[in-house]
Design a protein around this motif. Structure first.
Motif, PDB file in Angstrom:
ATOM      1  N   LYS A  31       0.899  -1.329   0.101  1.00 33.62           N
ATOM      2  CA  LYS A  31       0.103  -0.104   0.090  1.00 33.62           C
ATOM      3  C   LYS A  31       0.899   1.307  -0.076  1.00 33.62           C
ATOM      4  N   THR A  33       0.769   5.214   0.273  1.00 34.10           N
ATOM      5  CA  THR A  33      -0.045   6.583   0.397  1.00 34.10           C
ATOM      6  C   THR A  33       0.718   7.746   0.034  1.00 34.10           C
ATOM      7  N   TYR A  34       0.134   8.604  -0.580  1.00 32.04           N
ATOM      8  CA  TYR A  34       1.073   9.851  -0.804  1.00 32.04           C
ATOM      9  C   TYR A  34       0.193  11.143  -0.330  1.00 32.04           C
ATOM     10  N   ARG A  44      -4.108  13.707   0.558  1.00 29.84           N
ATOM     11  CA  ARG A  44      -3.878  12.447   1.017  1.00 29.84           C
ATOM     12  C   ARG A  44      -4.545  11.450   0.162  1.00 29.84           C
ATOM     13  N   LYS A  45      -3.841  10.424  -0.341  1.00 28.52           N
ATOM     14  CA  LYS A  45      -4.739   9.495  -1.178  1.00 28.52           C
ATOM     15  C   LYS A  45      -3.299   8.406  -1.334  1.00 28.52           C
ATOM     16  N   GLU A  46      -4.091   7.280  -1.880  1.00 33.46           N
ATOM     17  CA  GLU A  46      -3.323   5.985  -2.532  1.00 33.46           C
ATOM     18  C   GLU A  46      -2.993   6.040  -3.941  1.00 33.46           C
ATOM     19  N   ASN A  48      -0.888   4.294  -7.175  1.00 37.40           N
ATOM     20  CA  ASN A  48      -0.064   3.341  -7.984  1.00 37.40           C
ATOM     21  C   ASN A  48       0.946   3.703  -8.621  1.00 37.40           C
ATOM     22  N   GLU A 144       0.696  -2.323   8.263  1.00 38.84           N
ATOM     23  CA  GLU A 144       0.189  -0.995   8.691  1.00 38.84           C
ATOM     24  C   GLU A 144      -0.398  -1.232   9.915  1.00 38.84           C
TER      25      GLU A 144
END
Length: 351
Positions: A31, A33-34, A44-46, A48, A144
């Motif tokens: 995972k 997350t940026y 803030r979001k995941e 790829n 996590e």
């Protein structure tokens, strides 16, 4: 032997900078997350696509949080895109590392250890690595956790952390990791209190095993805190351009927390050593009590055995053998001897 040390054989006789994941695969899917923010906004979001982070030139603080480091190609791609040294990549993938810090001019690399008790009350560790750039921070976690939830809340609330740089974000994450040790130490303190109560009431073999487990955990925590102390001490000396002068004061507070926990750990180790001595003394006293009871019984039967031996001899002429009340008199004398001996023992406070 710790779980980390069991995996060290994977990197024996391998070239420097080899991309080998040393440790357990703790998550199935990685995972990413940026998070980027400034004083006015937070996003803030995941993601790829790593190019969103690598090529982002916004004048904001950027935090890339990677959960799961078993994908060596992904870790290598992120690090190489930022021109990170191959030895740093190797250290990120090697979860048997001790906490340490290395300065590479353009960035600072840190390795830390997070500890927690699992459902079986066994001490588990997770390696968390950080790479700090001027306006970027990358964190590598094995799994996590909720450890950084407080930092995320502060970011959403728009507190002072949003007004500062990536070094202040690093301070917040380090502070969360160090403060988590207080929870571990508090849990161990409660276990020590419970074992002390059991030790005084009824010392058993199970208690001895618990004491040895506690001592092993304390040694392992101490071995992680001592290098962590060196890491925080180095960061708080104001020798790095990437660390702002205002952040130094907060890092010194984290350093004080580490010192405080080391002192507590040393105290608990002394208590555990004392509990071992108490256990051995309790077992010795318990054995002495048993031997005392057996000795009293043996002492009482010595004169009775003497009388039985005298009248059990095969001499033809023993005056009492033909006496009508001989058997009855033998028991009267035996009972009187027992009573007198018990009174003597009680007078001497042996009973």
């Amino acid at each position: 032997m710790t779980k980390e040390s069991k995996n060290i054989a994977k990197i024996v006789n391998t070239p420097l900078g080899s991309l080998i994941h040393v440790g357990e695969k703790k998550v199935e899917n990685i995972k990413i997350t940026y998070t980027k923010y400034n004083n006015l906004e937070l996003e803030r979001k995941e993601i790829n696509d790593l190019s969103k982070f690598i090529n982002d030139t916004d004048d904001k603080v950027k935090w890339l949080d990677i959960i799961g480091i078993h994908d060596t190609n992904l870790v290598n791609k992120i690090c190489q895109s930022l021109k990170v040294h191959p030895l740093v990549i190797e250290d990120i993938l090697n979860t048997s590392q001790n906490p340490k810090m290395e300065d590479y001019d353009d960035y600072i690399f840190l390795v830390t250890k997070l500890m927690y008790f699992n459902e079986e009350e066994e001490l588990e560790t997770e390696q968390i690595s950080f790479i700090l750039f001027k306006d970027k921070l990358i964190s590598f976690q094995e799994l996590e956790t909720e450890l950084f939830d407080g930092i995320l809340c502060r970011l959403k609330e728009g507190t002072n952390i949003r007004k500062n740089g990536a070094d202040d974000l690093l301070y917040g994450l380090l502070d969360a990791i160090v403060d988590n040790y207080f929870l571990i130490v508090e849990d161990i303190g409660e276990k020590i209190d419970t074992i002390e109560d059991e030790l005084l009431l009824n010392p058993k073999k199970e208690i001895l095993q618990k004491i040895y487990i506690l001592k092993r955990d304390l040694i392992y925590i101490r071995n992680s805190l001592w290098p962590m102390r060196n890491v925080i001490s180095s960061l708080s000396k104001n020798d790095y351009d990437l660390i702002d002068g205002k952040t130094i004061y907060y890092l010194r507070d984290v350093y004080d927390h580490v010192i405080q926990m080391i002192d507590i750990i040393e105290t608990y180790r002394d208590i555990c050593s004392g509990m071992l001595d108490t256990y051995l003394s309790s077992i010795g006293n318990k054995t002495n009590e048993v031997m005392k009871v057996l000795t009293i019984f043996s002492t009482i039967f010595i004169p009775l055995t003497f009388l039985a031996g005298v009248y059990g001899m095969n001499f033809r002429y023993l005056p009492e053998l033909n006496w009508k009340y001989g058997y009855f008199s033998f028991w009267i004398i035996s009972i009187i001897i027992i009573i007198l001996m018990l009174r003597f023992f009680r007078k001497k406070d042996w009973l």
